[in-house]
Scaffold this active site. Structure first.
Site, mmCIF file in Angstrom:
data_model
loop_
_atom_site.group_PDB
_atom_site.id
_atom_site.type_symbol
_atom_site.label_atom_id
_atom_site.label_comp_id
_atom_site.label_asym_id
_atom_site.label_seq_id
_atom_site.Cartn_x
_atom_site.Cartn_y
_atom_site.Cartn_z
ATOM 1 N N LYS A 10 0.850 -1.202 0.000
ATOM 2 C CA LYS A 10 0.000 0.000 0.000
ATOM 3 C C LYS A 10 0.890 1.259 0.000
ATOM 4 C CE LYS A 10 -3.496 -2.799 2.154
ATOM 5 N NZ LYS A 10 -4.664 -2.912 2.995
ATOM 6 N N HIS A 90 -8.496 -3.204 -5.949
ATOM 7 C CA HIS A 90 -8.435 -3.349 -4.491
ATOM 8 C C HIS A 90 -9.561 -2.507 -3.879
ATOM 9 C CE1 HIS A 90 -7.096 -2.986 -0.366
ATOM 10 N NE2 HIS A 90 -6.354 -4.059 -0.584
HETATM 11 P P1 PGA Z 1 -4.395 -6.616 5.566
HETATM 12 O O1 PGA Z 1 -4.652 -6.090 4.056
HETATM 13 O O2 PGA Z 1 -3.598 -7.908 5.431
HETATM 14 O O3 PGA Z 1 -3.600 -5.525 6.214
HETATM 15 O O4 PGA Z 1 -5.714 -6.857 6.171
HETATM 16 C C1 PGA Z 1 -4.954 -6.979 3.030
HETATM 17 C C2 PGA Z 1 -5.101 -6.253 1.723
HETATM 18 O O5 PGA Z 1 -5.601 -5.108 1.728
HETATM 19 O O6 PGA Z 1 -4.748 -6.787 0.672
#
Ligand code: PGA
Length: 246
Positions: A10, A90
C-alpha cells in the site's frame, strides 16, 4: 498450479525498505511457491533490480496505453520497470477512487496486453454480508471486473472481504471456503477448465497465527497480505505456511 503469496505494501515504504525485499529474496531463494511484493510505484524500478526469484508487482495501473493522465501509471510502464503483475480493483481503490467493475475490467485488459498478471480483487462489505448478499456481490464483481477476452494464464483472483482488511477481523473457515468454492465454480462456468489454474487468494488480516488454517482450506491457493507483509519477520512465516502445503 503454483501457489502464490503476495504482499501489498500500500502507501508504505521508502528506499531503505528495499532491504526488506532483499532479505526476503535471500531467505526464500529456493521457494516452491510464487512470492510477490507490491511496493509503492516509487520503489518499483529499484525493487526489480534486486536479484532473486521474488516477483515484483504494482498496486494499480491506468486503462489507457499512454496519454494525458497526470499522476497515473500505464501498464506498459510497470512492465518496463521489470515488474510482472499488478493488483487491480483493491477495495481501497474502489472506495477512495470510486473505481467501478467496468474500470477494473478495462485495467485488466490493459495489464494483460502489457504482459502483466492481473491480480483482480473482489469482496463484500460488512453490510452486504449481513444482508446475505455476499455471493451475489462476488458474482457481479467477477462477471463485470473480468473481461470476456481474459487470458486465464495471466489472471489471479483475490477474495478480500472489505470488513476483514486491516481490521484484525477474519471470516470463519466456512465463510472463506464458501466464497472460494463459489469463485472457482463461477470462473469454471465462464472460462472452462482453465479456471482450475487461476490462483484464488484470500486477503484480509492474514497473519502468521492464522495462515495455516486459511491455507488448509480447499480452493485457497495463497494470500494477498497487507500489514503483515511490511516486515520480513511477519511475512516469512506466512510464506513458510503456504510452502508447507505443497
Ligand atoms: P491486511 O490487508 O492484510 O492488512 O488486512 C490486506 C489487503 O488489503 O490486501
Amino acid at each position: 498450479m503454483r501457489k502464490f503469496v503476495a504482499g501489498n505494501w500500500k502507501m508504505n515504504g521508502l528506499r531503505d525498505s528495499l532491504e526488506n525485499i532483499a532479505e526476503l529474496a535471500t531467505a526464500h531463494a529456493r521457494a516452491r511457491i510464487d512470492i510477490m511484493i507490491c511496493p509503492p510505484a516509487t520503489l518499483l524500478s529499484k525493487a526489480c533490480e534486486i536479484n532473486g526469484s521474488l516477483k515484483i508487482g504494482a498496486q494499480d495501473c491506468h486503462s489507457a496505453e499512454k496519454g494525458a493522465h497526470t499522476g497515473d501509471i500505464a501498464a506498459q510502464m510497470i512492465a518496463d520497470c521489470g515488474a510482472t503483475a499488478v493488483i487491480l480493483g483493491h477495495s481501497e481503490r474502489r472506495e477512495n477512487h470510486s473505481e467501478t467493475d467496468a474500470m477494473v475490467r478495462d485495467k485488466t485488459i490493459a495489464a494483460q496486453s502489457a504482459g502483466l498478471t492481473a491480480v483482480v480483487c473482489i469482496g463484500e462489505t460488512l453490510e452486504q454480508r449481513e444482508k446475505g448478499e455476499t455471493l451475489n456481490i462476488l458474482k457481479t464483481q467477477l462477471e463485470a471486473s473480468i473481461p470476456d477476452e481474459v487470458d486465464p494464464d495471466l489472471l489471479v483472483v483475490a477474495y478480500e472481504p472489505v470488513w476483514a482488511i486491516g481490521t484484525g477481523k477474519i471470516p470463519t473457515r466456512e465463510q472463506i471456503a464458501e466464497a472460494h468454492a463459489f469463485c472457482r465454480s463461477t470462473l469454471l462456468e465462464r472460462l472452462g477448465s482453465s479456471a482450475n489454474n487461476v490462483p484464488l487468494l484470500y486477503g484480509g488480516s492474514v497473519k502468521a497465527s492464522n495462515a495455516d488454517e486459511i491455507f488448509a482450506l480447499q480452493n485457497v491457493d495463497g494470500a494477498l497480505v497487507g500489514g503483515a507483509s511490511l516486515s520480513p519477520t511477519d511475512f516469512s512465516p506466512i510464506i513458510h505456511a503456504l510452502e508447507a502445503t505443497v
